[in-house]
Structure formats: structure tokens, C-alpha cells
Design a protein around this motif. Structure first.
Motif, PDB file in Angstrom:
ATOM      1  N   UNK A 266     -13.251  50.723  21.665  1.00  0.00           N
ATOM      2  CA  UNK A 266     -13.815  50.732  20.321  1.00  0.00           C
ATOM      3  C   UNK A 266     -13.261  51.948  19.586  1.00  0.00           C
ATOM      4  N   UNK A 267     -12.309  51.708  18.697  1.00  0.00           N
ATOM      5  CA  UNK A 267     -11.669  52.777  17.930  1.00  0.00           C
ATOM      6  C   UNK A 267     -12.122  52.675  16.473  1.00  0.00           C
ATOM      7  N   UNK A 268     -13.409  52.593  16.287  1.00  0.00           N
ATOM      8  CA  UNK A 268     -14.024  52.445  14.972  1.00  0.00           C
ATOM      9  C   UNK A 268     -14.836  53.697  14.660  1.00  0.00           C
ATOM     10  N   UNK A 269     -15.311  53.859  13.413  1.00  0.00           N
ATOM     11  CA  UNK A 269     -16.277  54.925  13.157  1.00  0.00           C
ATOM     12  C   UNK A 269     -17.499  54.777  14.056  1.00  0.00           C
ATOM     13  N   UNK A 270     -18.154  55.884  14.343  1.00  0.00           N
ATOM     14  CA  UNK A 270     -19.286  55.875  15.278  1.00  0.00           C
ATOM     15  C   UNK A 270     -20.378  54.874  14.888  1.00  0.00           C
TER      16      UNK A 270
END
Length: 454
Positions: A266-270
Motif C-alpha cells: 500500500x503506497x498510498x497516503x496514510x
């Protein structure tokens, strides 16, 4: 079914995808928007090259330089300027003190000579030489600097510099998470000033003549190279709507249908990662949702005239009454960003003002610029960019929160995180987080029993 699904196509996700490709893993990169790059967005129009988000990386952290070298991209240094940056305080622009180390003075003469501080402020800063070490495990940036160097140094120098790095109000930034090197100087040398002076002297000389670098076609040039490398395994405009564990695998729900993967990055905003993990990792979701994110925005203004500005940019000290956090004189900082004879100014915002519409951001930037210049100026072109999820705020206790997050993820083998909310907001740290997540995913795939992956 892919071995690894990478969710999020910013630089963290792209770095993870590249590392997976190099290792020969089967992966799929999913990005919710129609483009890759995340907050790195280079816009070209009418002879102008405008960065919507970050405009540079630093040379002393190698991750971005090494990635660029892989694609044959040459770093472009900033134009010569001395002093390079100013801070506006009490209505006047003062050059940054010479010999800074990160956000604190690292040179006695620079500290004594700067007009940014009063005599009383300088004497209070020198009192640091006599103070004992601190005893707190973690404390806020403001508390640390006030304790060591005094309130004036914090408000006049440290706050505008730290705010330019992290956005928002820097008062509550965690020293352990945001500035561990400065905390280590106190622990090692007792005096912060002495430690900063010695560390600065030991620092290697700058390569290429400048601390910051970009590329001739902007940071987006690296985005384009990375994107082309993984294009065949990328799905754009494909948001992941939900994730569910499935007997050693993970099922992802998207508008295009479902897909499965053995491991998940998961390389998304927290907040986005937290929402995806909520159904099966509520503890991780709570920790991710607890990381504040400060809205950010930029507005670039182009003028058919040479503006009376100096250096590369101007930061605003606390209490000056400006709504912009600072200006970059882009045409003076980088070559080739504006046509001959034009000036290009970039204003940046954080906090509630960054939630304004693009038209309002341009209006506010122009008002503050006119106030600073003391004259009427009219832009020929304007460009505005908004990032509602903005920048993560590393509040006191952030490192403990991240350790708790890592423990919570042990309940979901094969799930890994990447992004600027983990161990640094700079582009090198973002790239490193993606590469590290890919390494962990590859290690998991090698170690996981084959029966769990069928």
C-alpha cells in the motif's frame, strides 16, 4: 493473479514497482488517478515549466540520484545565488545565516552576524553552550529549540525553515521523528551549537555546486522514465475500493472487477491505507488515521517583467500576517523555467488556506506578493495545484506510532506499507520506503510456505 499488487502510483509505488521488476517478480501497479507521480507533477505550457508539488531533491541523500542515473538523467543544479534564501521578519527580508545545519545555526560567526536576530536573541542562543543535556525521550521541535536556543531563534529562524519542509505549523513536530540528527547532536556533544558546528565541518562538500537538484525537464522527467518502465503492468484510473484477506492471498476490489495477489504493498497516503485495512486490521487503521495530514497547495504566477527580488526565495517568519508560507523565485532558482524576460514566482500554502479554490489561491498569492514588493504587478499566466491530503505531520510520539503499526501488520502477513508518513517526507525517503517495501514483499514471497500461496 499477481505475486504482488502495488496500490498507489506516486514515487513510493513507482520505486516499489521498479524494484519488483528488477527482481523478476510478477506485479501489478494500480493508480486511482489518470496519471502517475503523485504529488510530483511537472506542468509545461507556453514556454513555462512549473512544478505543482516538490521542485527539488537533495544531493546528500542518494536514492533519487541513483534512480535518475539508472535512466540516464543528469541532475540540474540551482542557479548561483548568495544568499540563496531570505526570511521575512518584522517587515524586512533578511538573508539566512551562514553555516546552517538543517534548521539550526552551525556557525558561530554566522549566528553573531545575522540581522535576523536581536542581540538578546543571539546571547540567549549562546547560552546553549552552558546548558545540560535534555532528559526527555521525545519532545516537540518548539520545546527543543526554545530549551536549547531560545524562543527568538525558534520563531525567527527554525519555524519558517521547518514549516517549509513539513508544512503546517511546526510547533508540535516530533524531534525523534522529524529531526533525529539534531537530537543526536545534543546527546553526543551536550551543546547543540557545538555539535552542529562540528557536524557541519565534517559534512562532505556539495557535489555539482548546489545542495538541491532537479532535471532539465523537471522532476516529472523521472516520473515519465519510471512510468514507461512499468507501463505494461500498470492500471491507471483504477482505484482500489476494498481489500479482503483470502487464505494467504489478498483480493482487491476495483471498478474493473476483482484481482488477487499473494502480497500487497500500500503506497498510498496514510488515511487511504487505513481505510483499506479497516475490515481486517482495525488497530492498524486507528494508527494510520491518527497521523495528521496537512493540506498543501501551490500557485505559480508568470510576469512579463523582471521583478525586484533577490536569491531563490523568501520564507515568512511567524506573525508577519502573510497567508503564503513562502515564495520561490523560480526563474532565479532554475535555468529554463520561463521564457526570456519573464519572471516566474511560486507561492506555497499549507493548512486551511490550502483548501481554497485554485482561483482563490492565485488571488491570495498575488495579494501577498504585491504586499511584499510594495507595487502593483499583473501576471500573464497563472497555475495552481491543490493537494488535499498534503503532508503528514510527524507529531510527538510518531516513531512509537510507526512501531505500533509494524506490530499490527504482523497480523496480516504479506501486507507492506510505503509512503512519506513513515520515515521521512523528502523524495529520497519516499523512494527508499518503496524500495524497502518491495524488498520485504520479495522476502515474504521467498519465505511463505507454498501451500499458503495456492
Amino acid at each position: 493473479m499477481a505475486q504482488v499488487a502495488v496500490v498507489g502510483g506516486g514515487w513510493a509505488g513507482l520505486a516499489a514497482a521498479l524494484a519488483l521488476e528488477e527482481a523478476g517478480a510478477d506485479f501489478l501497479l494500480l493508480e486511482a488517478s489518470p496519471r502517475l507521480g503523485g504529488k510530483v507533477f511537472t506542468h509545461r505550457k507556453d514556454g513555462f515549466l512549473v512544478e505543482g508539488g516538490p521542485d527539488a531533491s537533495v544531493r546528500y541523500k542518494r536514492e533519487v540520484l541513483e534512480l535518475a542515473g539508472r535512466f540516464g538523467l543528469e541532475p540540474l543544479g540551482t542557479l548561483p545565488a548568495k544568499p540563496a534564501a531570505y526570511i521575512l521578519r518584522r517587515g524586512r527580508a533578511h538573508p539566512l545565516p551562514e553555516g546552517l545545519l538543517q534548521v539550526v545555526p552551525g556557525d558561530f560567526l554566522g549566528l553573531v552576524r545575522t540581522p535576523l536576530l536581536s542581540l538578546g536573541g543571539k546571547l540567549r542562543a549562546l547560552y546553549d553552550l552552558l546548558l545540560p543535556r535534555g532528559r526527555k525521550e521525545d519532545e516537540s521541535l518548539r520545546a527543543f529549540v526554545e530549551r536549547r536556543l531560545g524562543l527568538e531563534v525558534y520563531e525567527a529562524l527554525v519555524a519558517p525553515l521547518a514549516g517549509g519542509i513539513y508544512g503546517g505549523e511546526p510547533d508540535e513536530l516530533s524531534m525523534r521523528a522529524a529531526f533525529p540528527q539534531l537530537l543526536a547532536l545534543e546527546e553526543k556533544h551536550r551543546s547543540l551549537l557545538l555539535g552542529a558546528m562540528r557536524a557541519r565541518r565534517a559534512r562532505p562538500s556539495r557535489e555539482g555546486g548546489s545542495l538541491f537538484f532537479s532535471f532539465r525537464e523537471g522532476l516529472g522527467a523521472l516520473t515519465a522514465r519510471m512510468a514507461a518502465q512499468v507501463a505494461e503492468k500498470t492500471l491507471l484510473a483504477t482505484p482500489v475500493l476494498g481489500v479482503e484477506p483470502l487464505g494467504g492471498r489478498y483480493r482487491l476490489h476495483t471498478p474493473r472487477g476483482t484481482l488477487e495477489a499473494e502480497a500487497l504493498i500500500l503506497a498510498t497516503p496514510a488515511p487511504v491505507a487505513g481505510g483499506l485495512l479497516r475490515p481486517f486490521l482495525p488497530q492498524a487503521t486507528a494508527l494510520l488515521k491518527g497521523i495528521p495530514h496537512i493540506p498543501a497547495a501551490t500557485a505559480s504566477l508568470a510576469f512579463r517583467e523582471e521583478l525586484p527580488v533577490e536569491g531563490h526565495g523568501l520564507l515568512m517568519a511567524k506573525g508577519e500576517g502573510y497567508r503564503v508560507r513562502g515564495f520561490t523565485w523560480t526563474h532565479r532558482k532554475w535555468p529554463g523555467r520561463a521564457p526570456e524576460g519573464f519572471s516566474l514566482v511560486r507561492a506555497y500554502f499549507s493548512g486551511e488556506v490550502a483548501r481554497l479554490s485554485e482561483a482563490e489561491l492565485v488571488r491570495v498569492a498575488l495579494e501577498d506578493l504585491r504586499r511584499h514588493l510594495g507595487q502593483e504587478v499583473r501576471p500573464e499566466r497563472t497555475f495552481a495545484f491543490r493537494f488535499p491530503e498534503g503532508m503528514p505531520a510527524y507529531r510527538v510520539g510518531h516513531r512509537e506510532r510507526i512501531r505500533g503499526l509494524e506490530m499490527a501488520l504482523l497480523q496480516a502477513p504479506g501486507v507492506f506499507l510505503a509512503g512519506n508518513y513513515l520515515e521521512g517526507v523528502g523524495l529520497p525517503e519516499v523512494v527508499r520506503s518503496g524500495q524497502r517495501a518491495a524488498e520485504r514483499a520479495l522476502g515474504y514471497l521467498a519465505l511463505a510456505p507454498k501451500a499458503e500461496r495456492l
